[in-house]
Design a protein around this motif. Structure first.
Motif, PDB file in Angstrom:
ATOM      1  N   ILE A   1       2.087  -4.449  -3.929  1.00 41.66           N
ATOM      2  CA  ILE A   1       2.298  -3.164  -3.142  1.00 41.66           C
ATOM      3  C   ILE A   1       2.533  -1.672  -3.576  1.00 41.66           C
ATOM      4  CG2 ILE A   1       1.694  -2.052  -0.417  1.00 41.66           C
ATOM      5  CD1 ILE A   1       1.760  -4.585   0.123  1.00 41.66           C
TER       6      ILE A   1
ATOM      7  N   HIS B   1       1.218  -1.118  -8.082  1.00 44.84           N
ATOM      8  CA  HIS B   1       0.455  -1.254  -7.785  1.00 44.84           C
ATOM      9  C   HIS B   1      -0.638   0.298  -6.626  1.00 44.84           C
ATOM     10  CE1 HIS B   1      -1.259  -5.437  -8.687  1.00 44.84           C
ATOM     11  NE2 HIS B   1      -0.247  -4.830  -9.788  1.00 44.84           N
ATOM     12  N   ASN B   2       0.014  -0.006  -5.711  1.00 43.75           N
ATOM     13  CA  ASN B   2      -0.465   1.311  -4.689  1.00 43.75           C
ATOM     14  C   ASN B   2      -0.066   2.607  -4.564  1.00 43.75           C
ATOM     15  OD1 ASN B   2      -1.948  -0.677  -2.808  1.00 43.75           O
ATOM     16  ND2 ASN B   2      -2.984  -0.058  -4.453  1.00 43.75           N
TER      17      ASN B   2
ATOM     18  N   THR C   1      -2.667 -10.265  -2.711  1.00 43.97           N
ATOM     19  CA  THR C   1      -2.192  -9.087  -2.493  1.00 43.97           C
ATOM     20  C   THR C   1      -2.167  -8.667  -3.924  1.00 43.97           C
ATOM     21  OG1 THR C   1       0.071 -10.443  -1.584  1.00 43.97           O
ATOM     22  CG2 THR C   1       0.546  -7.917  -2.503  1.00 43.97           C
TER      23      THR C   1
ATOM     24  N   THR D   1      -4.471  -5.282  -3.197  1.00 45.19           N
ATOM     25  CA  THR D   1      -4.189  -3.739  -3.661  1.00 45.19           C
ATOM     26  C   THR D   1      -5.260  -3.086  -4.626  1.00 45.19           C
ATOM     27  OG1 THR D   1      -2.628  -4.749  -5.693  1.00 45.19           O
ATOM     28  CG2 THR D   1      -1.767  -4.486  -3.745  1.00 45.19           C
TER      29      THR D   1
ATOM     30  N   THR E   1      -6.895   0.428  -5.407  1.00 42.04           N
ATOM     31  CA  THR E   1      -6.627   1.008  -6.272  1.00 42.04           C
ATOM     32  C   THR E   1      -9.151   1.780  -6.398  1.00 42.04           C
ATOM     33  OG1 THR E   1      -4.924   0.319  -7.538  1.00 42.04           O
ATOM     34  CG2 THR E   1      -6.851   1.240  -8.758  1.00 42.04           C
TER      35      THR E   1
END
Length: 268
Positions: free
Chosen positions: A114, A117-118, A157, A161, A165
Motif C-alpha cells: 500500500i 503503490h499508493n 492487495t 492498490t 492508481t
C-alpha cells in the motif's frame, strides 16, 4: 556538469522496466534521478549510465519507498544535491508483488504494498507537481495494471492498490488539464520482469500467446503514450479483450478457482 537542467525521476529504476525507462529517457537527453530500494544497485546503474552518457547527470538515491517519510526524503535529497534541477518527468514505476492468500500475508507486506503503490505515488506527485505547474511543463506517468479492473484472488492487495492508481491518475489528469502538465497511467498485463518471476519456458510461452511483453517494449509504449499527452493505454490484444469482460466478472466466478488453488497449494 550536464548540458541541460532537465531531469527525469524514475522509481524502481535499477532493474526491470524501470531500468528501461532510465535508458530510454537518457536517449532523449534527460538527466536521470534513479530511485530504488538498494543504494548499491542505484549506484551501479548510475555508474554504467554515466559511462554511456558522459554529458548527462545521474543521481543515485537508495530509498525504501514503503516508509512514510520516503517521498519527502527523495524530494529533499534532489533539492539538496541538485539545487535548481527541473524535474520535468516523474515516473512512479516502483512495485511489489506477493501472490498469496490475504489471510496468510504478513501484515508488514500488506503495509509495504500500500505504501509503495499508493502513498509513495501520491506523495511524489504532491512534491514534484508544483514545480512542473510553475514552469508550465511536465509529465507524470503512474504505472497501473490490468489488475486494477479485476478482483484477482491471491492478488487482493496488489489489485486494490493498482485500482487506486487508476482513479488517482484520472482525477489528477483532470485537475492538470490546460496547465502544460500531462498526467498519464498505463495498464499493463504481464510484463516479463523479475517482479513476476516466471521460469523462462513459461515466459517464452506467455510472450508467444501475447499475454506477456518484454520490459523494453512495455517501457517504449508507455513513454510514447506519455509524450503524446495520452493516457489509459492497455497494451496487448488479449489484455484489451480481457478488459472488456471485466464488468461481467462476479465473485462466484472466481470463488471455485480460489478454493481449488487454495486446496492445491495448502494455503488454508
Amino acid at each position: 556538469m550536464p548540458l541541460n537542467n532537465k531531469y527525469a525521476l524514475v522509481t524502481g529504476g535499477s532493474s526491470g522496466m524501470g531500468l528501461q525507462y532510465v535508458r530510454m529517457l537518457a536517449d532523449r537527453g534527460y538527466n536521470i534521478i534513479i530511485v530504488a530500494l538498494f543504494q548499491n544497485e542505484t549506484d551501479e546503474v548510475a555508474a554504467e549510465m554515466s559511462r554511456l552518457y558522459p554529458d548527462l547527470d545521474f543521481l543515485s538515491i537508495g530509498m525504501d519507498l514503503s516508509t512514510v517519510n520516503a517521498p519527502r526524503n527523495v524530494f529533499r535529497t534532489v533539492s539538496e544535491q541538485r539545487p535548481g534541477a527541473e524535474v520535468e518527468v516523474l515516473i512512479n514505476n516502483a512495485g511489489m508483488l506477493h501472490p498469496m492468500h490475504f489471510r496468510n500475508m504478513p501484515p508488514e507486506k500488506v503495509s509495504s504494498i500500500i505504501m509503495v503503490h499508493n502513498h509513495a505515488t501520491a506523495m511524489l506527485c504532491r512534491y514534484f507537481l508544483p514545480g512542473m505547474l510553475e514552469r508550465g511543463r511536465g509529465y507524470i506517468l503512474n504505472i497501473s495494471s490490468l489488475a486494477a479492473w479485476f478482483p484477482f484472488p491471491f492478488l487482493t492487495t496488489y489489485a486494490s492498490t493498482k485500482s487506486f492508481t487508476r482513479i488517482f491518475t484520472r482525477a489528477l489528469r483532470t485537475e492538470c488539464q490546460k496547465t502544460g502538465v500531462n498526467v498519464s497511467a498505463i495498464y499493463f498485463g504481464a510484463v516479463d520482469t523479475p517482479l513476476l518471476g516466471l521460469p523462462p519456458k513459461y515466459s517464452r510461452l506467455a510472450r508467444r500467446l501475447g499475454i506477456m511483453i518484454r520490459p523494453e517494449k512495455a517501457a517504449s509504449k508507455a513513454l510514447r503514450m506519455m509524450f503524446k499527452g495520452r493516457s489509459g493505454r492497455i497494451p496487448g490484444l488479449v489484455n484489451k479483450i480481457g478488459r472488456l469482460f471485466a464488468p461481467l466478472l462476479r465473485p462466484w466466478i472466481f470463488g471455485p478457482i480460489e478454493r481449488r488453488v487454495t486446496r492445491h497449494w495448502d494455503l488454508k
